[in-house]
Motif scaffolding. Structure first.
Motif, PDB file in Angstrom:
ATOM      1  N   CYS A  21      38.994  24.515  24.707  1.00 34.89           N
ATOM      2  CA  CYS A  21      38.577  24.962  23.416  1.00 34.89           C
ATOM      3  C   CYS A  21      38.819  26.409  23.101  1.00 34.89           C
ATOM      4  O   CYS A  21      38.461  27.015  22.142  1.00 34.89           O
ATOM      5  N   GLY A  22      39.331  27.384  24.189  1.00 27.71           N
ATOM      6  CA  GLY A  22      39.455  28.708  24.232  1.00 27.71           C
ATOM      7  C   GLY A  22      38.630  29.563  24.968  1.00 27.71           C
ATOM      8  O   GLY A  22      38.405  30.820  24.623  1.00 27.71           O
ATOM      9  N   LYS A  23      37.629  28.900  25.679  1.00 26.87           N
ATOM     10  CA  LYS A  23      36.405  29.911  26.230  1.00 26.87           C
ATOM     11  C   LYS A  23      36.909  31.035  27.287  1.00 26.87           C
ATOM     12  O   LYS A  23      36.737  32.176  26.853  1.00 26.87           O
ATOM     13  N   THR A  24      37.956  30.640  27.942  1.00 24.40           N
ATOM     14  CA  THR A  24      38.602  31.780  28.919  1.00 24.40           C
ATOM     15  C   THR A  24      39.457  32.687  27.990  1.00 24.40           C
ATOM     16  O   THR A  24      39.477  33.819  28.379  1.00 24.40           O
ATOM     17  N   HIS A  25      40.269  32.089  27.104  1.00 25.81           N
ATOM     18  CA  HIS A  25      40.926  33.035  26.152  1.00 25.81           C
ATOM     19  C   HIS A  25      39.892  34.282  25.794  1.00 25.81           C
ATOM     20  O   HIS A  25      40.144  35.340  25.607  1.00 25.81           O
ATOM     21  N   LEU A  26      38.535  33.672  25.171  1.00 31.80           N
ATOM     22  CA  LEU A  26      37.590  34.508  24.682  1.00 31.80           C
ATOM     23  C   LEU A  26      37.092  35.425  25.784  1.00 31.80           C
ATOM     24  O   LEU A  26      36.954  36.695  25.248  1.00 31.80           O
ATOM     25  N   LEU A  27      36.901  35.016  26.865  1.00 27.19           N
ATOM     26  CA  LEU A  27      36.364  36.188  27.883  1.00 27.19           C
ATOM     27  C   LEU A  27      37.446  36.916  28.266  1.00 27.19           C
ATOM     28  O   LEU A  27      37.053  38.231  28.488  1.00 27.19           O
ATOM     29  N   ARG A  28      38.929  36.660  28.213  1.00 26.74           N
ATOM     30  CA  ARG A  28      39.880  37.741  28.639  1.00 26.74           C
ATOM     31  C   ARG A  28      40.090  38.539  27.457  1.00 26.74           C
ATOM     32  O   ARG A  28      40.297  39.718  27.534  1.00 26.74           O
ATOM     33  N   GLY A  29      39.808  37.954  26.292  1.00 28.38           N
ATOM     34  CA  GLY A  29      40.083  38.945  24.935  1.00 28.38           C
ATOM     35  C   GLY A  29      38.955  40.058  25.022  1.00 28.38           C
ATOM     36  O   GLY A  29      39.234  41.324  24.762  1.00 28.38           O
ATOM     37  N   LEU A  30      37.657  39.729  25.536  1.00 23.70           N
ATOM     38  CA  LEU A  30      36.636  40.457  25.445  1.00 23.70           C
ATOM     39  C   LEU A  30      36.656  41.311  26.521  1.00 23.70           C
ATOM     40  O   LEU A  30      36.457  42.710  26.603  1.00 23.70           O
ATOM     41  N   ALA A  31      37.140  40.999  27.762  1.00 20.78           N
ATOM     42  CA  ALA A  31      37.812  42.061  29.003  1.00 20.78           C
ATOM     43  C   ALA A  31      38.748  43.198  28.499  1.00 20.78           C
ATOM     44  O   ALA A  31      38.206  44.280  28.792  1.00 20.78           O
ATOM     45  N   SER A  32      39.639  42.468  27.947  1.00 13.31           N
ATOM     46  CA  SER A  32      40.598  43.629  27.344  1.00 13.31           C
ATOM     47  C   SER A  32      39.924  44.678  26.250  1.00 13.31           C
ATOM     48  O   SER A  32      39.950  45.884  26.521  1.00 13.31           O
ATOM     49  N   LEU A  63      37.626  47.220  28.627  1.00 12.97           N
ATOM     50  CA  LEU A  63      38.273  48.117  29.164  1.00 12.97           C
ATOM     51  C   LEU A  63      38.825  49.164  28.088  1.00 12.97           C
ATOM     52  O   LEU A  63      38.810  50.353  28.468  1.00 12.97           O
ATOM     53  N   GLY A  64      39.368  48.782  26.936  1.00  9.95           N
ATOM     54  CA  GLY A  64      39.691  49.695  25.948  1.00  9.95           C
ATOM     55  C   GLY A  64      38.462  50.558  25.249  1.00  9.95           C
ATOM     56  O   GLY A  64      38.856  51.690  25.245  1.00  9.95           O
ATOM     57  N   ALA A  65      37.519  50.084  25.733  1.00 10.91           N
ATOM     58  CA  ALA A  65      36.232  51.168  25.319  1.00 10.91           C
ATOM     59  C   ALA A  65      35.640  51.734  26.393  1.00 10.91           C
ATOM     60  O   ALA A  65      34.491  52.374  26.160  1.00 10.91           O
ATOM     61  N   GLY A  66      36.259  51.604  27.559  1.00  9.31           N
ATOM     62  CA  GLY A  66      35.805  52.554  28.648  1.00  9.31           C
ATOM     63  C   GLY A  66      34.823  51.927  29.596  1.00  9.31           C
ATOM     64  O   GLY A  66      34.028  52.624  30.390  1.00  9.31           O
ATOM     65  N   TRP A  67      34.776  50.457  29.445  1.00  6.15           N
ATOM     66  CA  TRP A  67      33.834  49.923  30.350  1.00  6.15           C
ATOM     67  C   TRP A  67      34.388  49.410  31.636  1.00  6.15           C
ATOM     68  O   TRP A  67      35.488  49.074  31.796  1.00  6.15           O
ATOM     69  N   HIS A  68      33.671  49.236  32.919  1.00  7.05           N
ATOM     70  CA  HIS A  68      34.120  48.536  34.048  1.00  7.05           C
ATOM     71  C   HIS A  68      34.094  47.260  33.501  1.00  7.05           C
ATOM     72  O   HIS A  68      32.855  46.746  32.741  1.00  7.05           O
ATOM     73  N   VAL A  69      34.666  46.376  34.102  1.00  9.37           N
ATOM     74  CA  VAL A  69      34.824  44.795  33.979  1.00  9.37           C
ATOM     75  C   VAL A  69      34.633  43.938  35.332  1.00  9.37           C
ATOM     76  O   VAL A  69      35.648  44.456  36.076  1.00  9.37           O
ATOM     77  N   LEU A  70      33.945  43.324  35.552  1.00  9.78           N
ATOM     78  CA  LEU A  70      33.612  42.113  36.730  1.00  9.78           C
ATOM     79  C   LEU A  70      33.949  40.919  36.190  1.00  9.78           C
ATOM     80  O   LEU A  70      33.112  40.611  35.233  1.00  9.78           O
ATOM     81  N   LEU A 126      33.652  36.968  37.274  1.00  7.93           N
ATOM     82  CA  LEU A 126      33.299  35.795  38.419  1.00  7.93           C
ATOM     83  C   LEU A 126      33.574  34.643  37.791  1.00  7.93           C
ATOM     84  O   LEU A 126      33.250  33.938  36.918  1.00  7.93           O
ATOM     85  N   GLY A 127      34.324  33.747  38.567  1.00 14.55           N
ATOM     86  CA  GLY A 127      34.798  32.392  38.330  1.00 14.55           C
ATOM     87  C   GLY A 127      35.020  31.495  39.416  1.00 14.55           C
ATOM     88  O   GLY A 127      34.665  31.868  40.549  1.00 14.55           O
ATOM     89  N   ARG A 128      35.323  30.424  39.478  1.00 17.15           N
ATOM     90  CA  ARG A 128      35.340  29.475  40.633  1.00 17.15           C
ATOM     91  C   ARG A 128      36.289  29.948  41.853  1.00 17.15           C
ATOM     92  O   ARG A 128      36.128  29.496  42.751  1.00 17.15           O
ATOM     93  N   GLN A 129      37.277  30.893  41.448  1.00 21.83           N
ATOM     94  CA  GLN A 129      38.070  31.395  42.350  1.00 21.83           C
ATOM     95  C   GLN A 129      37.777  32.567  43.007  1.00 21.83           C
ATOM     96  O   GLN A 129      38.209  33.212  43.654  1.00 21.83           O
ATOM     97  N   GLY A 130      36.550  33.215  42.557  1.00 25.49           N
ATOM     98  CA  GLY A 130      35.940  34.382  43.098  1.00 25.49           C
ATOM     99  C   GLY A 130      35.703  35.429  42.170  1.00 25.49           C
ATOM    100  O   GLY A 130      35.674  35.193  40.913  1.00 25.49           O
ATOM    101  N   PHE A 131      35.835  36.883  42.820  1.00 28.46           N
ATOM    102  CA  PHE A 131      35.609  37.930  42.039  1.00 28.46           C
ATOM    103  C   PHE A 131      36.981  38.762  41.656  1.00 28.46           C
ATOM    104  O   PHE A 131      37.810  38.560  42.402  1.00 28.46           O
ATOM    105  N   GLN A 132      36.880  39.336  40.477  1.00 28.81           N
ATOM    106  CA  GLN A 132      37.796  40.176  40.308  1.00 28.81           C
ATOM    107  C   GLN A 132      37.394  41.302  39.340  1.00 28.81           C
ATOM    108  O   GLN A 132      36.469  41.078  38.785  1.00 28.81           O
ATOM    109  N   SER A 133      37.832  42.582  39.561  1.00 29.06           N
ATOM    110  CA  SER A 133      37.143  43.589  39.028  1.00 29.06           C
ATOM    111  C   SER A 133      38.139  44.597  38.552  1.00 29.06           C
ATOM    112  O   SER A 133      39.135  44.884  38.844  1.00 29.06           O
ATOM    113  N   TRP A 134      37.962  45.541  37.360  1.00 31.67           N
ATOM    114  CA  TRP A 134      38.854  46.268  36.680  1.00 31.67           C
ATOM    115  C   TRP A 134      37.892  47.706  36.732  1.00 31.67           C
ATOM    116  O   TRP A 134      36.843  47.564  36.041  1.00 31.67           O
ATOM    117  N   ASP A 135      38.384  48.878  37.051  1.00 22.63           N
ATOM    118  CA  ASP A 135      37.284  50.092  37.071  1.00 22.63           C
ATOM    119  C   ASP A 135      37.602  50.833  35.749  1.00 22.63           C
ATOM    120  O   ASP A 135      38.878  51.088  35.361  1.00 22.63           O
TER     121      ASP A 135
END
Length: 240
Positions: free
Chosen positions: A52-63, A66-73, A75-84
């Motif tokens: 239904c688009g949940k991951t799409h929305l989370l990815r869009g919010l991550a972008s 990041l554009g607003a100057g936040w760190h992004v972390l 967490l999903g079933r495959q582990g951690f990923q982070s952007w500084d």
């Protein structure tokens, strides 16, 4: 002789502005207005059926974060990923996807992030509400928080904030998403391919997007236009 396509991603991931909102206008408006729409320390949880688009929305919010100057972390079933973010003291957006699939160690990490979020909120309030809260949490899963198969203390924290129920798209909405993704990838579909996909396969967007990606790569390797016969050929080869 088949040409092997290089493993390049097709441009930038789809963002919030590319989300087909039909029935989900409220959650999209809230996410587009984030972080102004959020209450400091209050988590947000999105739930709905697969595709239904949940991951799409989370990815869009991550972008957007990041554009607003936040760190992004993430967490999903495959582990951690982070952007500084450029500034070390910037706020951190924590995104939790597939919450129903988190294993025991991941649930422990998620719970600790909620504890850290509570501490950051307390510090924010002690400072008289000056400046932004240093952490925000937005999570997603297939079921309502109360039905999540996770430890009780994590289930409670995922559900005590703002909760949005996402609606699955109808046939026309799914068609629009696929047309949009084809345009983004530069994929040319022969007439009849989209109706065939919608009548012969599940309308789960996750499944259809994966199928479209495989079909795109197969068409590049074969140097052919995407047609129904090409799709059938690919599926036949995948089952050999």
């Amino acid at each position: 002789m088949r040409q092997l396509p290089l493993d390049f991603e097709p441009m930038a991931p789809a963002g919030l502005t590319q989300f087909i909102a039909q029935g989900n206008e409220e959650v999209l408006a809230w996410l587009m207005a984030w972080p102004d729409s959020a209450q400091p320390g209050t988590p947000t949880y999105l739930w709905g059926p697969q595709g239904c688009g949940k991951t799409h929305l989370l990815r869009g919010l991550a972008s957007q974060a990041l554009g607003a100057g936040w760190h992004v972390l993430w967490l999903g079933r495959q582990g951690f990923q982070s952007w500084d973010a450029p500034q070390e003291q910037a706020g951190t957006l924590v995104l939790m996807d597939d919450c129903e699939s988190l294993d025991a160690p991941q649930q422990h990490w998620a719970f600790n992030l909620f504890i850290e979020n509570a501490a950051a909120t307390a510090q924010h309030e002690a400072a008289g509400g000056q400046g932004p809260s240093t952490m925000a949490i937005v999570a997603a899963g297939r079921v309502p928080p109360v039905d999540l198969p996770v430890r009780d203390d994590l289930r409670t924290r995922l559900g005590w904030g703002l909760v949005f129920a996402l609606q699955a798209l109808g046939e026309e909405g799914v068609k629009l998403v696929l047309e949009q993704e084809c345009k983004r990838r530069g994929v040319r579909l022969a007439e009849g391919v989209l109706p065939y996909l919608l009548t012969h396969f599940s309308r789960d967007l996750g499944f259809l997007m994966d199928l479209l990606e495989r079909l795109d790569r197969f068409a590049l390797a074969e140097q052919r236009l995407v047609t129904v016969p090409l799709l059938k050929q690919m599926l036949a080869q995948e089952t050999e």
